[in-house]
Design an enzyme around this catalytic site. Structure first.
Site, PDB file in Angstrom:
ATOM      1  N   ARG A 234      43.536 -29.803  13.969  1.00  0.00           N
ATOM      2  CA  ARG A 234      43.867 -31.331  13.797  1.00  0.00           C
ATOM      3  C   ARG A 234      42.716 -31.663  14.777  1.00  0.00           C
ATOM      4  O   ARG A 234      42.148 -30.875  16.273  1.00  0.00           O
ATOM      5  CB  ARG A 234      45.094 -31.954  14.704  1.00  0.00           C
ATOM      6  CG  ARG A 234      46.428 -31.608  14.280  1.00  0.00           C
ATOM      7  CD  ARG A 234      46.471 -33.212  13.621  1.00  0.00           C
ATOM      8  NE  ARG A 234      47.522 -33.237  12.761  1.00  0.00           N
ATOM      9  CZ  ARG A 234      47.626 -32.714  11.127  1.00  0.00           C
ATOM     10  NH1 ARG A 234      46.483 -31.996  11.046  1.00  0.00           N
ATOM     11  NH2 ARG A 234      48.533 -33.503  10.762  1.00  0.00           N
ATOM     12  N   ASP A 258      37.910 -29.442   9.550  1.00  0.00           N
ATOM     13  CA  ASP A 258      37.823 -30.053   8.214  1.00  0.00           C
ATOM     14  C   ASP A 258      39.591 -30.866   8.774  1.00  0.00           C
ATOM     15  O   ASP A 258      39.068 -31.875   8.206  1.00  0.00           O
ATOM     16  CB  ASP A 258      39.202 -28.617   7.885  1.00  0.00           C
ATOM     17  CG  ASP A 258      39.936 -29.519   6.044  1.00  0.00           C
ATOM     18  OD1 ASP A 258      38.801 -30.241   5.619  1.00  0.00           O
ATOM     19  OD2 ASP A 258      40.936 -29.334   5.805  1.00  0.00           O
ATOM     20  N   GLU A 263      38.978 -39.100  11.968  1.00  0.00           N
ATOM     21  CA  GLU A 263      39.213 -38.984  10.682  1.00  0.00           C
ATOM     22  C   GLU A 263      39.749 -40.461  10.298  1.00  0.00           C
ATOM     23  O   GLU A 263      39.843 -40.226   8.665  1.00  0.00           O
ATOM     24  CB  GLU A 263      39.907 -37.761  10.574  1.00  0.00           C
ATOM     25  CG  GLU A 263      40.737 -37.473  10.320  1.00  0.00           C
ATOM     26  CD  GLU A 263      41.569 -36.110  10.155  1.00  0.00           C
ATOM     27  OE1 GLU A 263      40.790 -35.218  10.644  1.00  0.00           O
ATOM     28  OE2 GLU A 263      42.369 -35.683   9.322  1.00  0.00           O
ATOM     29  N   HIS A 294      39.062 -33.222   5.028  1.00  0.00           N
ATOM     30  CA  HIS A 294      40.700 -32.609   5.920  1.00  0.00           C
ATOM     31  C   HIS A 294      41.387 -32.291   4.351  1.00  0.00           C
ATOM     32  O   HIS A 294      42.405 -32.767   3.868  1.00  0.00           O
ATOM     33  CB  HIS A 294      41.882 -34.000   6.193  1.00  0.00           C
ATOM     34  CG  HIS A 294      42.917 -32.926   6.731  1.00  0.00           C
ATOM     35  ND1 HIS A 294      44.030 -33.337   8.239  1.00  0.00           N
ATOM     36  CD2 HIS A 294      44.152 -32.515   6.983  1.00  0.00           C
ATOM     37  CE1 HIS A 294      44.590 -33.147   8.154  1.00  0.00           C
ATOM     38  NE2 HIS A 294      44.788 -32.118   7.508  1.00  0.00           N
TER      39      HIS A 294
END
Ligand code: NAD
Length: 328
Positions: A234, A258, A263, A294
């Site tokens: 996260r 990622d 985001e 992600h």
């Protein structure tokens, strides 16, 4: 029985259709997220499934309750965007898919680590400018000569321990929950040992008050100058401003991300590059930073498993049964 599925990508549709046919359940497939604006579409359905990271407000659970729906099957691991107290208040039982393919995420973390370890980004940047040389800036280290530090070793951290161990790395783990089954692959240590000894630090905890900014300026300061930070978990686990400063000041050697704290504003959609947030633009411009949107979970097996597990839970709960995936 009728189930409505929100946030379905075209690539996910065949897996849902296959499940619907096998289970003789009517499933409505929607691309929109489950939000205050879209929730009215649940009218006439017995159950709901959704996915995504946008915060879900109390009004959504209230509308589910009003329509006689008592469950919400989330097709992902993380549920920090859900309001558990509000869901409970409205009698909505939440289920998640705790492990649809931990290897999928673990492998992406290793992919980021090897990309950075071997300076692939730096070579790409040089070659784009016609520079095909190699030198003291690009000389690298083999993975079996590295110490990997895992922060959090549940499903995904545990799979990461196994992969890094198989590659010959020394694997250290910090996790308050001790898992004896990981003994062959890792040694449990304290957080400071991870921060000060690891060449690759990989984050695999949920986002909790205790893990928010677990990598802050002080933690980055303790890391080795050659250390790589990998975050497949996260974005908020990392203080992004402190990370950018540490990368620019060469306090650490690189980052594979990622997930990013902001985001939700731009991942998953086509974007005008010039309008993206400043922190993203700064990170993306660095050759020793690798960002993916992600997608660590996004493999065929993981998508199939997440659809099937969530829909099985929805069906069981609608039928008055239970599920081991209920979020308490
Ligand atoms: P998990 O619940 O199986 O494991 C989490 C581990 O973190 C547990 O062992 C727990 O004891 C440990 N932990 C909790 N607090 C800690 C702390 N303060 N310090 C160290 N360890 C701590 O979770 P998982 O399935 O392995 O998922 C890990 C993370 O990956 C989550 O944040 C999840 O949201 C994220 N995730 C990302 C993707 C992706 O596509 N990028 C996909 C799935 C999951």
């Amino acid at each position: 029985m009728k189930i409505i599925c929100f946030s379905v990508l075209p690539v996910e549709k065949p897996y849902i259709e296959d499940w619907a046919q096998k289970n003789q359940v009517e499933v409505k497939i929607l691309s929109e997220d489950l939000t205050s604006k879209t929730v009215d579409q649940v009218k006439g359905y017995d159950g709901v499934s959704s996915e995504g990271i946008a915060p879900v407000g109390e009004d959504v659970y209230a509308t589910l309750e009003k329509n006689g729906i008592h469950q919400l099957a989330i097709r992902q691991v993380g549920y920090d965007n859900q309001d558990l107290a509000a869901a409970k208040k409205h009698g909505i039982v939440l289920t998640n898919v705790a492990a649809y393919s931990p290897r999928a995420i673990a492998e992406m973390g290793v992919t980021h680590a090897l990309y950075l370890l071997r300076n692939v980004g730096l070579y790409q940047q040089r070659m784009a400018a016609g520079d095909f040389t190699f030198d003291e800036q690009t000389i690298s280290t083999e993975i079996f000569n590295c110490t990997v530090g895992l922060i959090g070793a549940g499903h995904i951290g545990g799979a990461s321990a196994q992969i890094y161990s198989a590659l010959g790395a020394r694997v250290l783990t910090y996790d308050p929950f001790y898992d004896a089954s990981l003994e062959p692959f890792t040694t449990y240590v304290d957080l400071d040992t991870i921060l000060t000894e690891a060449d690759i630090i990989s984050l695999h905890t949920p986002l909790l008050p205790s893990t928010k900014h677990i990598i802050d300026a002080a933690a980055l300061h303790k890391m080795k100058p050659n250390a790589l930070l990998i975050n497949m978990a996260r974005g908020e686990l990392v203080d992004t401003a402190a990370l950018i400063a540490a990368l620019k000041n060469k306090e650490i050697a690189g980052a594979g991300l990622d997930t990013l704290a902001d985001e939700g504003e731009f991942f998953g959609e086509q974007q005008d590059l010039s309008t993206l947030p400043q922190d993203y633009q700064e990170l993306q411009a660095l050759p020793n930073v690798l960002i993916t949107p992600h997608v660590a979970f996004f493999t065929k097996l993981a998508v199939k498993n997440s659809m099937e597990i969530a829909l099985n839970d929805a069906k069981n709960l609608i039928n008055g049964g239970s599920s081991r995936n209920i979020i308490h």
